[in-house]
Enzyme design. Structure first.
Site, PDB file in Angstrom:
ATOM      1  CG  ASP A 111     -24.329 -14.625 -25.033  1.00 28.35           C
ATOM      2  OD1 ASP A 111     -25.392 -14.916 -25.631  1.00 28.35           O
ATOM      3  OD2 ASP A 111     -24.280 -14.476 -23.796  1.00 28.35           O
TER       4      ASP A 111
HETATM    5  C1  NOJ Z   1     -27.958 -14.603 -24.361  1.00 28.38           C
HETATM    6  C2  NOJ Z   1     -27.543 -15.427 -23.187  1.00 28.38           C
HETATM    7  O1  NOJ Z   1     -26.489 -14.802 -22.515  1.00 28.38           O
HETATM    8  C3  NOJ Z   1     -27.129 -16.837 -23.582  1.00 28.38           C
HETATM    9  O2  NOJ Z   1     -26.887 -17.577 -22.425  1.00 28.38           O
HETATM   10  C4  NOJ Z   1     -28.189 -17.474 -24.428  1.00 28.38           C
HETATM   11  O3  NOJ Z   1     -27.851 -18.806 -24.762  1.00 28.38           O
HETATM   12  C5  NOJ Z   1     -28.382 -16.635 -25.682  1.00 28.38           C
HETATM   13  N1  NOJ Z   1     -28.801 -15.282 -25.290  1.00 28.38           N
HETATM   14  C6  NOJ Z   1     -29.419 -17.195 -26.639  1.00 28.38           C
HETATM   15  O4  NOJ Z   1     -30.691 -17.027 -26.095  1.00 28.38           O
END
Ligand code: NOJ
Length: 711
Positions: free
Chosen positions: A259
Site C-alpha cells: 500500500d
Molecule cells: C492508500 C489506500 O489504502 C489504497 O487502497 C490506495 O490504492 C492507495 N492509497 C493509492 O491511492
C-alpha cells in the site's frame, strides 16, 4: 451465465480528437500462470540487477499520470506500469464513470451483475491505459464503524469471496490487472499505520483470508499488502502472511506490492515476500535492493523472482500486445483532450443501483408508489438533492454536500454527473401528473413538517458519510430528528438511507414510517436507480450484506484504540455473532423484501462421496405473488457440533428471476471449499465427518427449508 471464453487480444482504438471515445474492447482470455512465467523468465533473464531494481519500485513520489508508476527499462524493454485507483472506477481522470461501491455490488447478490460491473470498470481502466486497477477491496466488515466498509463486500467471507472473484474475472477479461487489497487484517482505519491486528490461525483462514483465497483462484494479478501489522509484524514484511500463506499455501504467482508508503524495510520486506514498493520516492527499494543483493543479504534469485512475478502478470493479461498508452489527464500542453471511456456503462450502473436497493420495510404496500391515487409527494432532506458541484469527486470526499453516491478517499472515483433522487423522482412524477414538493434542508425541521404534512407520501432522505483513513464516529444518523418530524407529520413516510455502513434506526417502529430503503452507495445513476424501485419499474431484490443492529453495543467488536488488539470474537463476525448470542438485529444479514412473494419447496440433498463436488442441494422456488421479480435464495450450512463453527454460515446463494406464477429449480453445489474448516493442527483445510444441516432461506433469519446429511 454468459460466455467468457472467447479468445481475443483486445484492441482499443483511440482517436486523437476531442474526448475521444474508446471502442468496445472484446474480452481477452488471460494466459495461464505457467505460460506467463515461461515468457517472463525469458525476459527477466536479460535484465541487469539495475533494471530489476527499476521495475520493482515506484518512480517518483506522486509524480507521473497515475497514483503509482513503476520504473520501466529498455533493452530489454519493459514499460513503466500505471497503477490507478480505485475499486469503483477510475479516480482523478475525467470522462470516466462512478460505479456502485463494493458494498452495493455485494447487496445485489447477483453474480452476473457483479461480473458485468468488473467488465465495465476494466474497460474504463484499459481505455485510460492503466495497467493495474487498484481494486477490488475485500476486507471484511468486522467493525460496523470501519471507514472503508463501503469499498468492500460486507461482513461475510463467502459473499466477499464470490464478489471478489467475479469482480476480478470481469476486470481481467479486459486485460487489466486487478488488485486484491488490503492484505491482511486491515479492518479499521484508526491507527492503521501502527496497529497490530492479532488474529488466530483458524479465524484468519476462515474469515479474513477467504476472499483473498478466492481471488488467487480467480487468477488475480497483484495483491496489495496493507498498512497495519499482522500479529506484531507489518503486513508488507510479514513472512507468515506473504511467503507462507499467500505464496506457498495459496500458490499466488503474481506480485505483491505495498500500500502507499507501507514499506518499512529493504531486506526484511523483500525476503519476506514484498515484490514491489509503491509509490516511488522512498529509499527502501531501487539502489537499496541492488546494494542488498551485492552484500548477499538478498539472493539474486529472489530479485529475479520479484521481477518475474511482475512481468508474468503483465504477460498473463496480454498487455505485451496493443495495450493503450496512459492517458489519465487532459493535457493542454500536449494538446491531449482526454479520453472518454464511459461507453454505455450508465445502463448497468443504473441497473445495479436498482437491483441492489434493499427494501427493508413495506407496510401497507406503500411501495411501489400508487401512481393512480397519489397526487403529491414530499421529498425531504439534503441527501435527495444534487451536489454543489457535479463534476469532481471532491464533493463526495467532503460529504454532506448533496446526495451520497460513494465514500471518500482513494476508493472514490471521478464523478461525471449525478442524477439526484430529487430530479429523478420529479421527472417520473411529472409523467403521472403528480406534484413534488421539496424541503432540502436537514436543519429546517419546521419546513420539513410543513412540506410533508399535506402530501400523500413523504420520502425522507438520510446519509452516513464514510471515508478512507477515518472510522465513522457513530452509526447514528445526524438527521434522526428530521426523520421523526417528517414521520409525525405524514402517515405514509418512507425513509431512504445512503450509506456504506449499517446505521441505527431508533425511529424504525414509528407507526407512520411505512417504508424503509437502504440504497447503499449506488454511483452516478443513483436517482434513476431509486426511482425505478419507488415507481415499480424494478422490483427490488437487494439483500443486506451487513447486519443492521438495534444498538451499537450489540455488535461483536468495535474500533480499537489499542496498538495491539485481538480479533477476539474469532469466527463470530457479523450475523454469526447475533445467531450465537441470540441477539435480535434490527435487520439481519441477507434480508430484503420484494414486491412479490416466493414459495420455497422440495429441498433434496444428495451426497456423493469421492467427487470434487460431493454435496448437491436442489430445491424449487415459485413466484407466488402478483409481480415478476428476483429472489435471492441463500444456503447456510450448520457444521457438526464438535467442529465449533458458528451456528450457521453462508455457503451458497443464487439470484433467480421469475415471472409471476413461474417456478424454477435451484441447485447449490457444495464442493470441498464450502465444506471445509481450517484444521490448525494439520495446517490444512479438512472436511469434518459428521452430521450437517443445510438451511435454505430468504435471509439469515428466515430459513424456509432444511435437511440434514452426514459425511
Ligand atoms: C492508500 C489506500 O489504502 C489504497 O487502497 C490506495 O490504492 C492507495 N492509497 C493509492 O491511492
Amino acid at each position: 451465465m454468459k460466455h467468457w471464453s472467447l479468445i481475443f487480444v483486445a484492441t482499443v482504438a483511440i482517436a486523437s480528437s476531442s474526448n475521444a471515445v474508446v471502442a468496445l474492447s472484446p474480452p481477452i482470455e488471460p494466459l495461464s500462470w505457467d505460460e506467463a512465467h515461461v515468457k517472463a523468465e525469458k525476459l527477466v533473464k536479460q535484465m541487469s540487477l539495475e533494471q530489476i531494481a527499476s521495475i520493482t519500485k515506484g518512480s517518483g513520489l506522486f509524480t507521473g499520470q497515475c497514483v503509482g508508476n513503476s520504473g520501466g527499462t529498455t533493452h530489454p524493454d519493459f514499460p513503466s506500469l500505471c497503477l490507478a485507483d480505485g475499486p469503483l472506477g477510475v479516480r482523478g481522470s475525467p470522462f470516466s464513470s462512478a460505479f456502485a461501491a463494493g458494498i452495493t455490488a455485494a447487496a445485489s447478490f447477483d453474480k452476473d451483475a457483479i461480473r458485468q460491473r468488473g467488465i465495465d470498470m476494466g474497460a474504463e481502466f484499459r481505455g485510460k491505459g492503466a495497467n493495474v486497477q487498484l481494486g477490488p477491496s475485500m476486507n471484511i466488515a468486522r467493525n460496523a464503524r470501519a471507514g472503508r466498509n463501503w469499498e468492500a463486500f460486507g461482513e461475510d467471507p463467502y459473499l466477499s469471496g464470490v464478489a471478489a472473484a467475479e469482480t476480478i474475472h470481469g476486470i481481467q477479461s479486459q486485460g487489466v490487472i486487478a488488485t486484491a487489497k488490503h492484505f491482511i487484517g486491515n479492518e479499521q482505519e484508526t491507527n492503521r499505520n501502527t496497529e497490530s491486528s492479532v488474529i488466530d490461525d483458524r479465524t484468519l483462514h476462515e474469515v479474513y483470508l477467504w476472499p483473498f483465497a478466492r481471488s488467487v483462484e480467480a487468477g488475480v494479478g497483484t495483491v496489495m499488502c496493507s498498512y497495519n501489522k499482522l500479529n506484531g509484524t507489518y503486513a508488507c514484511e510479514n513472512d507468515y502472511a506473504l511467503n507462507h500463506i499467500l505464496k506457498k499455501e495459496l500458490g499466488f504467482r503474481g506480485w505483491v506490492h505495498s500500500d502507499w508508503l507501507a514499506t518499512h524495510s529493504t531486506t526484511k520486506a523483500i525476503n519476506n515476500g514484498l515484490d514491489m514498493t509503491m509509490p516511488g520516492g522512498i529509499l527502501y527499494f531501487g539502489s537499496a535492493l541492488e546494494r542488498a543483493v551485492k552484500h548477499g543479504d538478498i539472493d539474486y534469485s529472489r530479485a529475479r523472482d520479484m521481477a518475474q512475478r511482475i512481468v508474468a502478470a503483465w504477460y498473463k493479461m496480454r498487455q505485451d500486445k496493443d495495450y493503450p498508452a496512459v492517458r489519465m489527464n487532459v493535457n493542454t500542453a500536449s494538446k491531449d483532450p482526454g479520453v472518454n471511456v464511459q461507453e454505455d456503462h450508465k445502463k448497468s450502473i443504473r441497473e445495479m443501483g436498482a437491483a441492489a436497493t434493499v427494501l427493508l420495510r413495506n407496510n401497507n404496500n406503500v411501495l411501489p408508489l400508487d401512481t393512480s391515487s397519489i397526487k403529491k409527494i414530499a421529498i425531504i432532506g439534503g441527501d435527495a438533492d444534487s451536489s454543489r458541484d457535479n463534476n469532481t469527486s471532491s464533493m463526495v470526499q467532503i460529504g454532506g454536500q448533496g446526495t451520497l453516491i460513494q465514500g471518500g478517499g482513494s476508493g472514490s472515483s471521478n464523478v461525471p454527473y449525478i442524477v439526484s433522487p430529487l430530479d429523478a423522482i420529479t421527472s417520473r412524477a411529472d409523467a403521472f401528473d403528480i406534484d413534488v414538493a421539496s424541503s432540502k434542508s436537514d436543519i429546517l425541521k419546521h419546513k420539513a413538517a410543513e412540506t410533508a404534512k399535506d402530501a400523500d407520501v413523504a420520502i425522507v432522505f438520510a446519509q452516513l458519510y464514510a471515508e478512507e483513513a477515518f472510522d465513522v464516529t457513530s452509526l447514528k444518523l445526524k438527521t434522526d430528528g428530521l426523520i421523526e418530524v417528517v414521520a409525525d407529520a405524514n402517515n405514509n413516510t418512507i425513509v431512504v438511507i445512503h450509506s456504506g455502513n449499517a446505521v441505527l434506526m431508533p425511529w424504525a417502529d414509528h407507526p407512520n414510517i411505512k417504508g424503509i430503503l437502504w440504497a447503499g452507495m449506488p454511483g452516478q445513476e443513483t436517482g434513476n436507480s431509486l426511482a425505478d424501485v419507488l415507481f415499480g419499474a424494478v422490483n427490488p431484490s437487494g439483500r443486506l450484506p451487513i447486519t443492521f443492529a438495534k444498538q451499537a453495543s450489540d455488535y461483536p467488536s468495535d474500533i480499537s484504540w489499542k496498538l495491539e488488539f485481538e480479533y477476539d470474537e474469532k469466527l463470530l463476525v457479523g450475523y454469526r455473532w447475533f445467531d450465537a448470542k441470540d441477539i435480535k438485529p434490527q435487520f439481519e444479514f441477507g434480508f430484503g423484501l420484494s414486491y412479490t412473494t416466493f414459495e420455497y419447496k422440495d429441498l433434496h440433498v444428495h451426497v456423493e462421496k469421492n467427487t470434487t463436488s460431493n454435496v448437491t442441494a436442489k430445491m424449487q422456488i415459485t413466484n407466488t405473488g402478483s409481480r415478476d421479480g428476483a429472489e435471492v435464495t441463500q444456503l447456510y450450512l450448520a457444521f457438526p457440533e464438535y467442529v465449533h463453527e458458528p451456528p450457521k454460515v453462508l455457503r451458497g446463494f443464487e439470484k433467480v428471476f421469475l415471472k409471476k406464477g413461474h417456478t424454477a429449480n435451484v441447485t447449490f453445489e457444495l464442493t470441498k471449499t464450502e465444506l471445509s474448516v481450517w484444521d490448525v493442527k494439520k495446517q490444512k483445510w479438512v472436511v469434518p465427518s459428521g452430521d450437517y444441516e443445510v438451511l435454505i432461506g430468504a435471509s439469515s433469519r428466515d430459513i424456509r427449508l432444511h435437511e440434514t446429511f452426514t459425511l
